[in-house]
Scaffold this motif. Structure first.
Motif, PDB file in Angstrom:
ATOM      1  N   ARG A 111      -1.185  -9.379 -29.145  1.00 23.28           N
ATOM      2  CA  ARG A 111      -0.149  -9.925 -30.038  1.00 23.28           C
ATOM      3  C   ARG A 111       1.192  -9.258 -29.814  1.00 23.28           C
ATOM      4  O   ARG A 111       2.205  -9.731 -30.303  1.00 23.28           O
ATOM      5  CB  ARG A 111      -0.562  -9.719 -31.492  1.00 23.28           C
ATOM      6  N   HIS A 112       1.196  -8.120 -29.126  1.00 23.91           N
ATOM      7  CA  HIS A 112       2.409  -7.331 -28.951  1.00 23.91           C
ATOM      8  C   HIS A 112       2.959  -7.529 -27.547  1.00 23.91           C
ATOM      9  O   HIS A 112       2.223  -7.420 -26.561  1.00 23.91           O
ATOM     10  CB  HIS A 112       2.098  -5.846 -29.187  1.00 23.91           C
ATOM     11  N   HIS A 113       4.237  -7.798 -27.489  1.00 26.88           N
ATOM     12  CA  HIS A 113       4.891  -8.077 -26.202  1.00 26.88           C
ATOM     13  C   HIS A 113       6.191  -7.293 -26.129  1.00 26.88           C
ATOM     14  O   HIS A 113       7.025  -7.400 -27.034  1.00 26.88           O
ATOM     15  CB  HIS A 113       5.209  -9.574 -26.073  1.00 26.88           C
ATOM     16  N   VAL A 114       6.364  -6.529 -25.036  1.00 30.22           N
ATOM     17  CA  VAL A 114       7.627  -5.819 -24.815  1.00 30.22           C
ATOM     18  C   VAL A 114       8.330  -6.387 -23.586  1.00 30.22           C
ATOM     19  O   VAL A 114       7.739  -7.055 -22.757  1.00 30.22           O
ATOM     20  CB  VAL A 114       7.418  -4.290 -24.688  1.00 30.22           C
ATOM     21  N   TRP A 115       9.632  -6.132 -23.524  1.00 29.27           N
ATOM     22  CA  TRP A 115      10.483  -6.622 -22.452  1.00 29.27           C
ATOM     23  C   TRP A 115      10.466  -8.147 -22.363  1.00 29.27           C
ATOM     24  O   TRP A 115      10.453  -8.724 -21.260  1.00 29.27           O
ATOM     25  CB  TRP A 115      10.131  -5.977 -21.089  1.00 29.27           C
ATOM     26  N   VAL A 116      10.468  -8.794 -23.531  1.00 29.73           N
ATOM     27  CA  VAL A 116      10.510 -10.262 -23.498  1.00 29.73           C
ATOM     28  C   VAL A 116      11.850 -10.753 -22.930  1.00 29.73           C
ATOM     29  O   VAL A 116      11.959 -11.911 -22.534  1.00 29.73           O
ATOM     30  CB  VAL A 116      10.226 -10.905 -24.881  1.00 29.73           C
ATOM     31  N   SER A 117      12.841  -9.853 -22.840  1.00 29.83           N
ATOM     32  CA  SER A 117      14.120 -10.250 -22.231  1.00 29.83           C
ATOM     33  C   SER A 117      13.960 -10.590 -20.751  1.00 29.83           C
ATOM     34  O   SER A 117      14.786 -11.330 -20.199  1.00 29.83           O
ATOM     35  CB  SER A 117      15.142  -9.125 -22.393  1.00 29.83           C
ATOM     36  N   SER A 118      12.899 -10.071 -20.099  1.00 28.52           N
ATOM     37  CA  SER A 118      12.683 -10.414 -18.691  1.00 28.52           C
ATOM     38  C   SER A 118      11.380 -11.188 -18.479  1.00 28.52           C
ATOM     39  O   SER A 118      10.861 -11.261 -17.371  1.00 28.52           O
ATOM     40  CB  SER A 118      12.719  -9.163 -17.807  1.00 28.52           C
ATOM     41  N   LYS A 119      10.874 -11.779 -19.568  1.00 22.98           N
ATOM     42  CA  LYS A 119       9.660 -12.601 -19.506  1.00 22.98           C
ATOM     43  C   LYS A 119       9.900 -13.819 -18.605  1.00 22.98           C
ATOM     44  O   LYS A 119      10.975 -14.398 -18.601  1.00 22.98           O
ATOM     45  CB  LYS A 119       9.314 -13.038 -20.937  1.00 22.98           C
ATOM     46  N   VAL A 124       5.140 -19.078 -22.867  1.00 23.02           N
ATOM     47  CA  VAL A 124       5.538 -19.358 -24.249  1.00 23.02           C
ATOM     48  C   VAL A 124       4.642 -18.540 -25.168  1.00 23.02           C
ATOM     49  O   VAL A 124       3.427 -18.690 -25.155  1.00 23.02           O
ATOM     50  CB  VAL A 124       5.400 -20.869 -24.558  1.00 23.02           C
ATOM     51  N   LEU A 125       5.255 -17.657 -25.940  1.00 23.76           N
ATOM     52  CA  LEU A 125       4.485 -16.775 -26.815  1.00 23.76           C
ATOM     53  C   LEU A 125       4.171 -17.474 -28.132  1.00 23.76           C
ATOM     54  O   LEU A 125       4.958 -18.295 -28.609  1.00 23.76           O
ATOM     55  CB  LEU A 125       5.267 -15.492 -27.077  1.00 23.76           C
ATOM     56  N   PRO A 126       3.011 -17.152 -28.727  1.00 23.23           N
ATOM     57  CA  PRO A 126       2.680 -17.739 -30.023  1.00 23.23           C
ATOM     58  C   PRO A 126       3.671 -17.307 -31.111  1.00 23.23           C
ATOM     59  O   PRO A 126       4.320 -16.263 -30.997  1.00 23.23           O
ATOM     60  CB  PRO A 126       1.279 -17.193 -30.336  1.00 23.23           C
ATOM     61  N   ALA A 127       3.739 -18.110 -32.154  1.00 23.40           N
ATOM     62  CA  ALA A 127       4.717 -17.855 -33.216  1.00 23.40           C
ATOM     63  C   ALA A 127       4.489 -16.513 -33.896  1.00 23.40           C
ATOM     64  O   ALA A 127       5.436 -15.899 -34.388  1.00 23.40           O
ATOM     65  CB  ALA A 127       4.657 -18.979 -34.242  1.00 23.40           C
ATOM     66  N   ASP A 128       3.232 -16.034 -33.931  1.00 24.43           N
ATOM     67  CA  ASP A 128       2.952 -14.776 -34.633  1.00 24.43           C
ATOM     68  C   ASP A 128       3.046 -13.550 -33.710  1.00 24.43           C
ATOM     69  O   ASP A 128       2.681 -12.451 -34.100  1.00 24.43           O
ATOM     70  CB  ASP A 128       1.576 -14.832 -35.311  1.00 24.43           C
ATOM     71  N   ALA A 129       3.526 -13.745 -32.497  1.00 20.05           N
ATOM     72  CA  ALA A 129       3.645 -12.611 -31.574  1.00 20.05           C
ATOM     73  C   ALA A 129       4.646 -11.594 -32.114  1.00 20.05           C
ATOM     74  O   ALA A 129       5.657 -11.958 -32.725  1.00 20.05           O
ATOM     75  CB  ALA A 129       4.096 -13.097 -30.203  1.00 20.05           C
ATOM     76  N   LYS A 130       4.334 -10.314 -31.899  1.00 17.65           N
ATOM     77  CA  LYS A 130       5.253  -9.242 -32.281  1.00 17.65           C
ATOM     78  C   LYS A 130       5.981  -8.827 -31.006  1.00 17.65           C
ATOM     79  O   LYS A 130       5.356  -8.368 -30.047  1.00 17.65           O
ATOM     80  CB  LYS A 130       4.449  -8.077 -32.858  1.00 17.65           C
ATOM     81  N   THR A 131       7.292  -9.024 -30.983  1.00 16.70           N
ATOM     82  CA  THR A 131       8.002  -8.878 -29.718  1.00 16.70           C
ATOM     83  C   THR A 131       9.149  -7.874 -29.820  1.00 16.70           C
ATOM     84  O   THR A 131       9.700  -7.632 -30.893  1.00 16.70           O
ATOM     85  CB  THR A 131       8.600 -10.222 -29.255  1.00 16.70           C
ATOM     86  N   MET A 132       9.508  -7.320 -28.679  1.00 18.80           N
ATOM     87  CA  MET A 132      10.725  -6.518 -28.545  1.00 18.80           C
ATOM     88  C   MET A 132      11.464  -7.000 -27.306  1.00 18.80           C
ATOM     89  O   MET A 132      10.843  -7.245 -26.270  1.00 18.80           O
ATOM     90  CB  MET A 132      10.399  -5.028 -28.387  1.00 18.80           C
ATOM     91  N   GLU A 133      12.779  -7.088 -27.403  1.00 18.52           N
ATOM     92  CA  GLU A 133      13.596  -7.479 -26.245  1.00 18.52           C
ATOM     93  C   GLU A 133      13.399  -6.486 -25.107  1.00 18.52           C
ATOM     94  O   GLU A 133      13.312  -6.872 -23.947  1.00 18.52           O
ATOM     95  CB  GLU A 133      15.081  -7.501 -26.627  1.00 18.52           C
ATOM     96  N   GLU A 134      13.357  -5.183 -25.444  1.00 19.00           N
ATOM     97  CA  GLU A 134      13.070  -4.154 -24.458  1.00 19.00           C
ATOM     98  C   GLU A 134      11.796  -3.432 -24.903  1.00 19.00           C
ATOM     99  O   GLU A 134      10.795  -4.091 -25.107  1.00 19.00           O
ATOM    100  CB  GLU A 134      14.285  -3.247 -24.257  1.00 19.00           C
ATOM    101  N   GLN A 135      11.844  -2.128 -25.038  1.00 17.97           N
ATOM    102  CA  GLN A 135      10.622  -1.424 -25.429  1.00 17.97           C
ATOM    103  C   GLN A 135      10.966  -0.262 -26.337  1.00 17.97           C
ATOM    104  O   GLN A 135      12.113   0.170 -26.379  1.00 17.97           O
ATOM    105  CB  GLN A 135       9.886  -0.914 -24.198  1.00 17.97           C
ATOM    106  N   PRO A 136       9.956   0.259 -27.072  1.00 17.64           N
ATOM    107  CA  PRO A 136      10.214   1.437 -27.893  1.00 17.64           C
ATOM    108  C   PRO A 136      10.695   2.596 -27.024  1.00 17.64           C
ATOM    109  O   PRO A 136      10.288   2.726 -25.871  1.00 17.64           O
ATOM    110  CB  PRO A 136       8.841   1.746 -28.492  1.00 17.64           C
ATOM    111  N   ARG A 137      11.582   3.428 -27.573  1.00 15.87           N
ATOM    112  CA  ARG A 137      12.197   4.507 -26.804  1.00 15.87           C
ATOM    113  C   ARG A 137      11.629   5.880 -27.114  1.00 15.87           C
ATOM    114  O   ARG A 137      12.026   6.874 -26.523  1.00 15.87           O
ATOM    115  CB  ARG A 137      13.709   4.524 -27.062  1.00 15.87           C
ATOM    116  N   SER A 138      10.733   5.964 -28.060  1.00 14.29           N
ATOM    117  CA  SER A 138      10.182   7.271 -28.422  1.00 14.29           C
ATOM    118  C   SER A 138       8.755   7.070 -28.927  1.00 14.29           C
ATOM    119  O   SER A 138       8.341   5.946 -29.221  1.00 14.29           O
ATOM    120  CB  SER A 138      11.015   7.905 -29.545  1.00 14.29           C
ATOM    121  N   ALA A 139       8.031   8.171 -29.009  1.00 18.41           N
ATOM    122  CA  ALA A 139       6.669   8.098 -29.531  1.00 18.41           C
ATOM    123  C   ALA A 139       6.670   7.523 -30.946  1.00 18.41           C
ATOM    124  O   ALA A 139       5.789   6.745 -31.316  1.00 18.41           O
ATOM    125  CB  ALA A 139       6.041   9.490 -29.513  1.00 18.41           C
ATOM    126  N   GLN A 140       7.709   7.875 -31.733  1.00 17.67           N
ATOM    127  CA  GLN A 140       7.785   7.369 -33.106  1.00 17.67           C
ATOM    128  C   GLN A 140       7.978   5.847 -33.109  1.00 17.67           C
ATOM    129  O   GLN A 140       7.388   5.136 -33.918  1.00 17.67           O
ATOM    130  CB  GLN A 140       8.937   8.041 -33.862  1.00 17.67           C
TER     131      GLN A 140
END
Ligand SMILES: [Zn+2]
Ligand SMILES: [Zn+2]
Length: 151
Positions: A111-119, A124-140
């Motif tokens: 359900r989790h997708h990162v770097w969708v900016s270069s997908k 086509v991702l499902p409507a409930d996908a959890k996405t980030m344009e890039e990616q998390p930058r830290s462990a937090q």
């Protein structure tokens, strides 16, 4: 993905068991590096505690410098070159499983997708996908994005 997970490489020389433990939700990475490294449209990863992995068979390694400046070392089967997991020089004790090597990878529901900016535009991702344009930058940030509810 809860519980013990088993998997291996394409030729069967490498087999592994990932004990139940601390792990994040699996995610798809659509970044250009993953596309180049896998020769595919995206890669499937799951962050886990390296101490939970038991593995048999001979591995070899490939390395590359990530855009963040960290070094990624990927461990794969020495015979068939199937990639099994990677470690990142800035994230001690954790590793990233290549989820397609799981015996039950069809059970994965990503359900989790990162770097969708270069997908790739045809994905086509499902409507409930959890996405980030890039990616998390830290462990937090990783914890906030794909952590906690994984177990
Ligand atoms: Zn192999
Ligand atoms: Zn990537």
């Amino acid at each position: 993905m809860k519980g013990e997970l088993i998997g291996g490489c394409l030729c069967g020389a490498v087999r592994y068991t990932l004990r139940d433990g601390f792990r994040f939700h699996p995610y798809a990475c659509h970044c250009g590096n993953c596309q180049s490294r896998t020769g595919s449209a995206f890669s499937e990863h799951m962050l886990f505690a390296l101490a939970d992995l038991e593995l048999t068979g001979e591995l070899d390694q490939g390395e590359y410098d990530m855009p963040s400046g960290a070094q990624s070392t990927i461990h794969g089967c020495a015979r068939c070159k199937a990639r099994i997991y990677a470690v990142n020089s800035t994230n001690a004790g954790m590793a990233s499983l290549r989820c397609g090597t799981l015996d039950e990878s069809p059970r994965l529901h990503i359900r989790h997708h990162v770097w969708v900016s270069s997908k790739q535009p045809w994905i086509v991702l499902p409507a409930d996908a959890k996405t980030m344009e890039e990616q998390p930058r830290s462990a937090q940030e990783w914890m906030a994005f794909a952590g906690e509810a994984a177990r």
